[in-house]
Design a protein around this motif. Structure first.
Motif, short mmCIF file in Angstrom:
data_model
loop_
_atom_site.label_atom_id
_atom_site.label_comp_id
_atom_site.label_asym_id
_atom_site.label_seq_id
_atom_site.Cartn_x
_atom_site.Cartn_y
_atom_site.Cartn_z
N GLU A 125 0.84 -1.21 0.00
CA GLU A 125 0.00 0.00 0.00
C GLU A 125 0.87 1.26 0.00
O GLU A 125 0.60 2.23 -0.72
CB GLU A 125 -0.91 0.03 1.23
N HIS A 126 1.90 1.23 0.83
CA HIS A 126 2.75 2.41 0.99
C HIS A 126 3.66 2.57 -0.20
O HIS A 126 3.98 3.70 -0.61
CB HIS A 126 3.52 2.29 2.31
N ASN A 127 4.05 1.45 -0.77
CA ASN A 127 4.83 1.53 -2.00
C ASN A 127 3.97 2.14 -3.12
O ASN A 127 4.45 2.97 -3.91
CB ASN A 127 5.34 0.13 -2.40
N ALA A 128 2.70 1.77 -3.15
CA ALA A 128 1.78 2.34 -4.15
C ALA A 128 1.67 3.85 -3.96
O ALA A 128 1.80 4.62 -4.92
CB ALA A 128 0.40 1.69 -4.02
N ILE A 129 1.49 4.27 -2.72
CA ILE A 129 1.36 5.71 -2.44
C ILE A 129 2.65 6.43 -2.84
O ILE A 129 2.62 7.49 -3.48
CB ILE A 129 1.03 5.94 -0.94
N PHE A 130 3.78 5.83 -2.48
CA PHE A 130 5.09 6.41 -2.83
C PHE A 130 5.18 6.60 -4.35
O PHE A 130 5.63 7.65 -4.83
CB PHE A 130 6.18 5.46 -2.32
N GLN A 131 4.74 5.61 -5.11
CA GLN A 131 4.78 5.73 -6.57
C GLN A 131 3.82 6.82 -7.06
O GLN A 131 4.13 7.57 -7.97
CB GLN A 131 4.43 4.39 -7.24
N CYS A 132 2.65 6.90 -6.42
CA CYS A 132 1.64 7.90 -6.84
C CYS A 132 2.06 9.34 -6.49
O CYS A 132 1.48 10.29 -7.02
CB CYS A 132 0.29 7.61 -6.18
#
Ligand code: NAD
Ligand code: MG
Length: 394
Positions: A154-161
């Motif tokens: 989830e946090h990796n997704a946010i980091f990418q976004c």
């Protein structure tokens, strides 16, 4: 060609450890295992050490470390490091560039802080560390200019976004949650949940503790607190939505109302690889989504009455201080008691709630005070387990 990035993998024998090894095997020109660490299962470390020619091996359990050293099964030139100090020593090796804490619980806290103090970058799987000590961990990273790369999907997704956007333009973070195996259960059905049922996740293949946490949604609670620290975002601006397919791994909503999401199959190698290769990208370790097949993406709000752990985590996040660590500690004690058949499934949130009610919240000035509060929360939680009819080994 630049030499491969040297990686220290703490928790190499676990589910994240295994997937990290798969990513390293996919990119031998870019990634190299400098050290691997585990607790007891040293025979699994033998396989990894041989496959990747890993020069340093750390084993937490001293007796197992001794046994491994004597076994003669590791490559002849292997250097062994025992106990917690051994984990700290490999985390600060001069050649190490990136440390991956993937140990369940908070044990990797000191190795992680040591790595940050030595300017190593961190690809963080062990979310419990931030839930316990986010204030200290993030301050140490900032002070030493080390990167905290989020490995949790989830946090990796946010980091990418968030890439390429201005911080000031972010309105809120939206964490997705599968909802776990009991998302459609009635309250009555939930009374009959056994550990065998809770240990089966519909979408993800993970270690036992996080699988149970996903079923109670305590995992999403831990992740909400993790996001609060990683992205310096107040809990009030972090939403949770149930997304049963686990394809959208999380989203960022901007002030103009646009929402950016990251998608991939529910396999951890996508997030792991992103952190290991960052800021580069490379060919994926697993096959990506196939849009030639019918695919649907559903979203719905979580029910915090059914899943009180999520509400309790949010309350702890808003309260701050030692409350988030107490949430994590009491959850660990409760899950352990549930797995040992000492309390029922619905007792898990009860133990957490009663612990949080009993502990006097305060803002610790240093790590020792924080660790003392963690121990206090564990003792209180153990008492609550006993009060609910369970017994706890001292
Ligand atoms: P797991 O149970 O599969 O593996 C745990 C690992 O921790 C093992 O390698 C074990 O040897 C090691 N370990 C435990 N105690 C240790 C000690 N005292 N000293 C040294 N090593 C020790 O767990 P997992 O599912 O891989 O999860 C690891 C961490 O990653 C957890 O913090 C979890 O919340 C987080 N995480 C996991 C996933 C996932 O998909 N599995 C996803 C996101 C985050
Ligand atoms: Mg996650």
């Amino acid at each position: 060609m630049p030499s491969p990035k040297k990686i220290v993998l703490l928790g190499a024998t676990g589910s994240i450890g295994e997937n990290t090894c798969r990513v390293v095997a996919k990119h031998p020109d870019k990634l190299e295992l400098l050290a691997i660490a585990g607790r007891y299962r040293w025979r699994k470390l033998v396989d990894i050490a041989r496959q990747f020619n890993v020069p340093h091996v750390a084993i937490y359990d001293e007796a197992c470390c001794e046994e491994a050293q004597q076994s003669g099964l590791f490559p002849a030139e292997t250097q062994f490091h025992c106990g917690l100090q051994g984990l700290i020593d490999v985390s600060v090796l001069a050649e190490a560039k990136l440390v991956v804490p993937a140990i369940v619980g908070t044990l990797a806290l000191k190795p992680t802080l040591a790595a940050l103090e030595h300017g190593k970058d961190i690809a963080l799987a062990s979310k419990e560390i931030l839930v316990l000590a986010g204030k200290f961990v993030m301050a140490t990273a900032k002070k030493h200019g080390s990167m905290m790369l989020p490995l949790d999907s989830e946090h990796n997704a946010i980091f990418q976004c968030l890439q390429g956007e201005r911080e000031i333009d972010v309105d809120r973070l939206i964490l997705t949650a599968s909802g776990g195996p009991f998302r459609d259960f009635t309250r009555e059905q939930m009374t009959g949940i056994t550990k065998e049922m809770a240990l089966k996740h519909p979408n993800w293949s993970m270690g036992p503790k996080i699988t149970i946490d996903s079923s109670t949604m305590a995992n999403k609670g831990l992740e909400l607190i993790e996001a609060r620290w990683l992205f310096d975002m107040p809990a009030e601006r972090i939403d949770v939505t149930i997304h049963p397919q686990s394809i959208v791994h999380s989203m960022v909503q901007y002030v103009d109302g646009s929402i950016i999401a990251q998608l991939s199959p529910p396999i951890m190698t996508f997030a792991i690889q992103h952190t290991l290769l960052y800021p580069e990208r490379g060919a994926g370790t697993d096959a990506t989504l196939d849009f030639s097949q019918l695919m649907s993406l559903d979203f719905r709000p979580p029910c915090t009455e059914q899943f009180p752990c999520l509400r309790l985590a949010r309350e702890a996040a808003v309260a701050g201080g030692i409350a988030t660590g107490a949430f994590n500690a009491s959850n660990e004690v409760a899950v352990e008691a549930f797995v040992a058949d000492k309390i029922g499934y619905l007792d898990i949130p009860r133990v957490i709630e009663k612990t949080l009610e009993s502990i006097a919240n305060r803002d610790p000035d240093n790590l020792d005070e924080l660790l003392a509060a963690d121990a206090e929360a564990r003792n209180i939680a153990a008492e609550k387990v006993i009060a609910l009819g369970g017994t706890v080994a001292q």
